[in-house]
Write a protein that holds these residues in place. Structure first.
Motif, mmCIF file in Angstrom:
data_model
loop_
_atom_site.group_PDB
_atom_site.id
_atom_site.type_symbol
_atom_site.label_atom_id
_atom_site.label_comp_id
_atom_site.label_asym_id
_atom_site.label_seq_id
_atom_site.Cartn_x
_atom_site.Cartn_y
_atom_site.Cartn_z
ATOM 1 N N ARG A 119 37.357 42.514 38.359
ATOM 2 C CA ARG A 119 36.810 41.278 38.909
ATOM 3 C C ARG A 119 37.332 40.078 38.111
ATOM 4 N N SER A 120 37.305 40.188 36.790
ATOM 5 C CA SER A 120 37.807 39.100 35.944
ATOM 6 C C SER A 120 39.288 38.846 36.186
ATOM 7 N N THR A 121 40.065 39.912 36.369
ATOM 8 C CA THR A 121 41.499 39.774 36.630
ATOM 9 C C THR A 121 41.746 39.057 37.947
ATOM 10 N N VAL A 122 41.015 39.430 38.990
ATOM 11 C CA VAL A 122 41.192 38.789 40.300
ATOM 12 C C VAL A 122 40.808 37.314 40.217
ATOM 13 N N ILE A 123 39.718 37.002 39.515
ATOM 14 C CA ILE A 123 39.299 35.606 39.377
ATOM 15 C C ILE A 123 40.366 34.801 38.639
ATOM 16 N N LEU A 124 40.919 35.369 37.571
ATOM 17 C CA LEU A 124 41.954 34.673 36.805
ATOM 18 C C LEU A 124 43.209 34.428 37.641
ATOM 19 N N VAL A 125 43.671 35.453 38.336
ATOM 20 C CA VAL A 125 44.881 35.308 39.166
ATOM 21 C C VAL A 125 44.634 34.304 40.292
ATOM 22 N N ALA A 126 43.445 34.350 40.895
ATOM 23 C CA ALA A 126 43.129 33.402 41.970
ATOM 24 C C ALA A 126 43.101 31.975 41.435
ATOM 25 N N ALA A 127 42.508 31.797 40.274
ATOM 26 C CA ALA A 127 42.444 30.452 39.688
ATOM 27 C C ALA A 127 43.846 29.934 39.372
ATOM 28 N N VAL A 128 44.707 30.788 38.842
ATOM 29 C CA VAL A 128 46.092 30.381 38.551
ATOM 30 C C VAL A 128 46.802 29.994 39.848
ATOM 31 N N GLY A 129 46.589 30.782 40.908
ATOM 32 C CA GLY A 129 47.219 30.466 42.193
ATOM 33 C C GLY A 129 46.743 29.146 42.763
ATOM 34 N N ILE A 130 45.463 28.867 42.613
ATOM 35 C CA ILE A 130 44.912 27.625 43.137
ATOM 36 C C ILE A 130 45.412 26.425 42.331
ATOM 37 N N VAL A 131 45.449 26.549 41.019
ATOM 38 C CA VAL A 131 45.861 25.440 40.153
ATOM 39 C C VAL A 131 47.360 25.183 40.250
ATOM 40 N N SER A 132 48.158 26.240 40.393
ATOM 41 C CA SER A 132 49.611 26.047 40.421
ATOM 42 C C SER A 132 50.091 25.367 41.700
ATOM 43 N N THR A 133 49.324 25.445 42.772
ATOM 44 C CA THR A 133 49.734 24.848 44.038
ATOM 45 C C THR A 133 49.881 23.331 43.948
ATOM 46 N N PRO A 134 48.892 22.593 43.447
ATOM 47 C CA PRO A 134 49.088 21.140 43.334
ATOM 48 C C PRO A 134 50.230 20.772 42.387
ATOM 49 N N LEU A 135 50.470 21.609 41.368
ATOM 50 C CA LEU A 135 51.585 21.327 40.462
ATOM 51 C C LEU A 135 52.910 21.356 41.212
ATOM 52 N N LEU A 136 53.049 22.295 42.131
ATOM 53 C CA LEU A 136 54.270 22.376 42.938
ATOM 54 C C LEU A 136 54.445 21.106 43.758
ATOM 55 N N ALA A 173 36.156 37.760 45.050
ATOM 56 C CA ALA A 173 35.783 38.285 43.737
ATOM 57 C C ALA A 173 34.408 37.794 43.309
ATOM 58 N N LEU A 174 34.094 36.560 43.624
ATOM 59 C CA LEU A 174 32.794 36.019 43.234
ATOM 60 C C LEU A 174 31.647 36.619 44.050
ATOM 61 N N LEU A 175 31.935 37.064 45.262
ATOM 62 C CA LEU A 175 30.891 37.624 46.120
ATOM 63 C C LEU A 175 30.673 39.118 45.925
ATOM 64 N N GLN A 176 31.491 39.770 45.094
ATOM 65 C CA GLN A 176 31.340 41.203 44.857
ATOM 66 C C GLN A 176 30.086 41.459 44.042
ATOM 67 N N ARG A 177 29.308 42.471 44.441
ATOM 68 C CA ARG A 177 28.125 42.865 43.689
ATOM 69 C C ARG A 177 28.536 43.807 42.575
ATOM 70 N N PRO A 178 27.844 43.741 41.444
ATOM 71 C CA PRO A 178 28.150 44.703 40.385
ATOM 72 C C PRO A 178 27.756 46.105 40.841
ATOM 73 N N VAL A 202 42.187 30.849 47.061
ATOM 74 C CA VAL A 202 40.791 30.522 47.372
ATOM 75 C C VAL A 202 40.090 31.742 47.971
ATOM 76 N N ALA A 203 40.745 32.452 48.889
ATOM 77 C CA ALA A 203 40.138 33.639 49.497
ATOM 78 C C ALA A 203 39.890 34.728 48.454
ATOM 79 N N ALA A 204 40.850 34.955 47.557
ATOM 80 C CA ALA A 204 40.668 35.970 46.508
ATOM 81 C C ALA A 204 39.552 35.579 45.552
ATOM 82 N N LEU A 205 39.473 34.306 45.221
ATOM 83 C CA LEU A 205 38.414 33.835 44.335
ATOM 84 C C LEU A 205 37.048 34.018 44.991
ATOM 85 N N ALA A 206 36.929 33.627 46.250
ATOM 86 C CA ALA A 206 35.657 33.791 46.959
ATOM 87 C C ALA A 206 35.272 35.266 47.056
#
Length: 122
Positions: free
Chosen positions: A6-23, A51-56, A45-49
């Motif tokens: 879950r942490s890995t997916v959140i991190l990768v999603a955040a990097v993808g979201i942040v890198s887009t405006p940089l481009l 990952a955040l909605l997954q239940r433990p 955004v879809a991956a982040l959502a």
């Protein structure tokens, strides 16, 4: 989903979201680059959502012993003694199940004597 994934997916999603405006800011994108950046941001955004909605995961139950008393013999408690045919679990100790079938006769004779059949949680 395990916490590590879950942490890995959140991190990768955040990097993808942040890198887009940089481009968009660092280069003057043509139509193809703009479409690719938009797809990248939407995927992030879809991956982040997701990952955040997954239940433990639910904690695994710890199976306990399955105590079984079957076709036990006779028991006789006399002169202050205790007799029991079946399963004894003081205070309901243990996480497992207890079952008694076709237990024998239990007889108590005299003061302070006790007898029982079946499952005893006392």
């Amino acid at each position: 989903m395990p916490q590590g994934w879950r942490s890995t997916v959140i991190l990768v999603a955040a990097v993808g979201i942040v890198s887009t405006p940089l481009l968009w800011l660092l280069d003057s994108p043509d139509t193809g680059q703009l479409v690719g950046a938009t797809v990248q941001a939407a995927t992030g955004v879809a991956a982040l959502a997701w990952a955040l909605l997954q239940r433990p995961p639910a904690p695994a139950s710890i199976p306990g012993p399955a105590d079984l008393a079957l076709d036990t013999g006779n028991a006789d408690g006399s002169n202050g003694g205790t007799a029991h045919t079946g399963v004894r679990r003081p205070s309901g100790a243990g996480p497992g199940s207890a079952k008694a079938e076709r237990t024998g006769n239990a007889t108590a004779q005299g003061p302070g004597s006790s007898a029982g059949t079946g499952v005893d949680y006392s």
